[in-house]
Design a protein around this motif. Structure first.
Motif, PDB file in Angstrom:
ATOM      1  N   LEU A   1       0.806  -1.227   0.000  1.00  0.00           N
ATOM      2  CA  LEU A   1       0.000   0.000   0.000  1.00  0.00           C
ATOM      3  C   LEU A   1       0.836   1.273   0.000  1.00  0.00           C
ATOM      4  O   LEU A   1       0.295   2.372  -0.082  1.00  0.00           O
ATOM      5  N   HIS A   2       2.145   1.152   0.141  1.00  0.00           N
ATOM      6  CA  HIS A   2       2.969   2.372   0.184  1.00  0.00           C
ATOM      7  C   HIS A   2       4.193   2.189  -0.712  1.00  0.00           C
ATOM      8  O   HIS A   2       5.233   1.705  -0.268  1.00  0.00           O
ATOM      9  N   ALA A   3       4.012   2.529  -1.995  1.00  0.00           N
ATOM     10  CA  ALA A   3       5.111   2.380  -2.949  1.00  0.00           C
ATOM     11  C   ALA A   3       5.137   3.594  -3.876  1.00  0.00           C
ATOM     12  O   ALA A   3       4.191   3.818  -4.636  1.00  0.00           O
ATOM     13  N   HIS A   4       6.195   4.396  -3.770  1.00  0.00           N
ATOM     14  CA  HIS A   4       6.362   5.549  -4.672  1.00  0.00           C
ATOM     15  C   HIS A   4       6.938   5.029  -5.992  1.00  0.00           C
ATOM     16  O   HIS A   4       7.981   4.362  -5.991  1.00  0.00           O
ATOM     17  N   LEU A   5       6.269   5.361  -7.083  1.00  0.00           N
ATOM     18  CA  LEU A   5       6.674   4.805  -8.377  1.00  0.00           C
ATOM     19  C   LEU A   5       8.168   5.001  -8.662  1.00  0.00           C
ATOM     20  O   LEU A   5       8.896   4.038  -8.912  1.00  0.00           O
TER      21      LEU A   5
ATOM     22  N   LEU B   1      -1.510  10.029   4.270  1.00  0.00           N
ATOM     23  CA  LEU B   1      -0.612  11.164   4.527  1.00  0.00           C
ATOM     24  C   LEU B   1       0.677  10.710   5.209  1.00  0.00           C
ATOM     25  O   LEU B   1       0.629   9.984   6.206  1.00  0.00           O
ATOM     26  N   HIS B   2       1.832  11.123   4.681  1.00  0.00           N
ATOM     27  CA  HIS B   2       3.092  10.949   5.407  1.00  0.00           C
ATOM     28  C   HIS B   2       2.997  11.841   6.641  1.00  0.00           C
ATOM     29  O   HIS B   2       2.760  13.046   6.519  1.00  0.00           O
ATOM     30  N   LEU B   3       3.201  11.241   7.790  1.00  0.00           N
ATOM     31  CA  LEU B   3       2.942  11.967   9.031  1.00  0.00           C
ATOM     32  C   LEU B   3       4.028  11.653  10.059  1.00  0.00           C
ATOM     33  O   LEU B   3       4.399  10.494  10.224  1.00  0.00           O
TER      34      LEU B   3
ATOM     35  N   GLY C   1       1.274   7.310   6.533  1.00  0.00           N
ATOM     36  CA  GLY C   1       2.578   6.815   6.096  1.00  0.00           C
ATOM     37  C   GLY C   1       3.606   7.065   7.193  1.00  0.00           C
ATOM     38  O   GLY C   1       3.731   8.193   7.684  1.00  0.00           O
ATOM     39  N   HIS C   2       4.281   6.017   7.620  1.00  0.00           N
ATOM     40  CA  HIS C   2       5.357   6.051   8.628  1.00  0.00           C
ATOM     41  C   HIS C   2       4.855   6.313  10.060  1.00  0.00           C
ATOM     42  O   HIS C   2       4.858   5.435  10.883  1.00  0.00           O
ATOM     43  N   GLY C   3       4.491   7.551  10.391  1.00  0.00           N
ATOM     44  CA  GLY C   3       4.078   7.862  11.762  1.00  0.00           C
ATOM     45  C   GLY C   3       5.170   7.540  12.771  1.00  0.00           C
ATOM     46  O   GLY C   3       4.899   7.147  13.912  1.00  0.00           O
TER      47      GLY C   3
ATOM     48  N   THR D   1       7.041  -1.209   1.369  1.00  0.00           N
ATOM     49  CA  THR D   1       8.443  -1.009   0.963  1.00  0.00           C
ATOM     50  C   THR D   1       8.856   0.462   0.866  1.00  0.00           C
ATOM     51  O   THR D   1      10.026   0.769   0.947  1.00  0.00           O
ATOM     52  N   ASP D   2       7.912   1.367   0.612  1.00  0.00           N
ATOM     53  CA  ASP D   2       8.209   2.788   0.382  1.00  0.00           C
ATOM     54  C   ASP D   2       8.875   2.985  -0.992  1.00  0.00           C
ATOM     55  O   ASP D   2       8.254   3.473  -1.918  1.00  0.00           O
ATOM     56  N   ASP D   3      10.154   2.609  -1.078  1.00  0.00           N
ATOM     57  CA  ASP D   3      10.934   2.813  -2.311  1.00  0.00           C
ATOM     58  C   ASP D   3      11.823   1.585  -2.511  1.00  0.00           C
ATOM     59  O   ASP D   3      12.996   1.595  -2.138  1.00  0.00           O
TER      60      ASP D   3
END
Ligand SMILES: CNc1ncnc2c1ncn2[C@@H]1O[C@H](COP(=O)(O)O)[C@@H](O)[C@H]1O
Ligand SMILES: [Zn+2]
Length: 348
Positions: free
Chosen positions: A17-21, A201-203, A225-227, A286-288
């Motif tokens: 759910l959290h992958a920046h292209l 939201l990245h928070l 995102g993250h928290g 994974t994020d990136d």
């Protein structure tokens, strides 16, 4: 040769759910991009952070600048997006929400609209190839670009939400967390919320953002995102934790990203432990995967070895992630059935 444990993690059906292209671009794809643009003189070391290496978040932002130079035409975006989707599918990801910041490039004629259209084209192309992965898209706001661009991005996302047959589901807020203040972006985010876009939201990705985190939490985002710095043990506050818990807002947690980006001192001290022990919905992501040289199987494996999770715990973790997706209930039901069907094969 893959050992038995590696096979388990790859075969475990997963939700990303959290992958920046542009952060997800693999070495193989970077090679293809470099050969398309030899004049840029870009080397691999500039686009990925290898095993044991760490960078500050600021240095990570420089890495994205290099990748953006390499990915600046519709053709590049199509290749990058199809490659990334195929790689996630090969890693056992059955449902993927990709996110990316629409860019315009005067030199190549790329517009923000054609950017999003191209990602959608890639998603459809992969679907027509019969890949076993359901892919959706979140349009990203880069906080560095300020409130006007944020508002434009929301309007663009809204347009695509209405015209993409459910492929565009929501909005992401990301970008260098040290730049700008969330309060300036509230009108854009509020508009997004009102028109039915889901919000991730990245928070609290960096310390000392209690006020900003509080304002953003008041919007009741659909996911965080993250928290990393929300909880009191790391300088956050019980008030922030209570807001997250009361509204049952899932966290997208990215172990390698946080350790390599140096916001978390080591895997054992990752905030996964705090939230997981509390029984709060946590989704491993994974994020990136390109920039941080990882994949989702590896992230599950790291969570297991660091926090002593059993295979049954991991199964639950990946299954519960289905409840946190932005696609509608029918899709959730479909995925849950798929998990049931796959289980005997994974636990054979
Ligand atoms: C490491 N932690 C992070 N924190 C904040 N934002 C991040 C990020 N990792 C990636 N991005 C955001 O994603 C963009 C690259 O993908 P796209 O060009 O949008 O596909 C970066 O420029 C940044 O805005
Ligand atoms: Zn991120």
């Amino acid at each position: 040769m893959e050992n038995e444990a590696d096979v388990f993690y790859r075969e475990l059906p997963k939700v990303e759910l959290h992958a920046h292209l542009n952060g997800s671009v693999s070495v193989t794809t970077i090679e293809k991009l470099i050969s398309r643009k030899p004049h840029l003189n870009i080397e691999h070391g500039m686009t990925a952070i290898g095993k044991g290496q760490r960078r500050t978040l600021d240095e990570c932002s420089q890495v994205f600048k290099v990748i953006h130079q390499l990915v600046d035409t519709e053709e590049d975006i199509l290749m990058v997006a199809t490659d990334v989707i195929r790689e996630f599918a090969a890693d056992g990801v059955k449902y993927l929400e990709l996110r990316s910041t629409p860019r315009e490039e005067k030199g190549t004629g790329l517009t923000k609209k054609s950017y999003v259209e191209t990602v959608i084209k890639a998603i459809k192309q992969c679907k027509s190839e019969g890949l076993d992965i359901d892919v959706r898209f979140l349009v990203a706001i880069d906080r560095r670009n300020g409130p006007e661009v944020a508002m434009e991005t929301v309007k663009l996302a809204e347009e695509f939400m209405l015209s993409s047959d459910g492929l565009v589901l929501g909005l992401d807020l990301s970008g260098d967390p040290m730049v700008g203040h969330g309060k300036d972006l509230l009108p854009a985010l509020q508009r997004a919320k009102n028109c039915g876009l889901k919000l991730s939201l990245h928070l609290s990705e960096v310390p000392s953002q209690l006020e900003e985190s509080d304002l953003l939490l008041n919007l009741r985002p659909d996911r965080i995102g993250h928290g990393t710095f929300l909880h009191p043990e790391v300088g956050g506050s019980q008030g922030l934790v209570d807001k997250v818990v009361t509204n049952n807002i899932p966290l997208e947690l990215c172990l390698t990203s946080n350790v390599k980006g140096q916001t978390v001192p080591c895997y054992a001290k990752h905030h996964f432990k705090y939230w997981y022990q509390m029984g709060h919905p946590c989704v491993i992501c994974t994020d990136d995967k390109g920039v941080f040289s990882t994949d989702l199987s590896q992230e599950y494996q790291l969570a297991a070895s660091t926090f002593g999770l059993s295979r049954e715990d991991l199964w639950k973790l990946s299954e519960q992630a289905i409840d946190c997706i932005f696609a509608p209930d029918t899709v959730k039901q479909h995925l849950k059935q798929k998990w049931v069907a796959i289980k005997p094969q994974v636990f054979k």
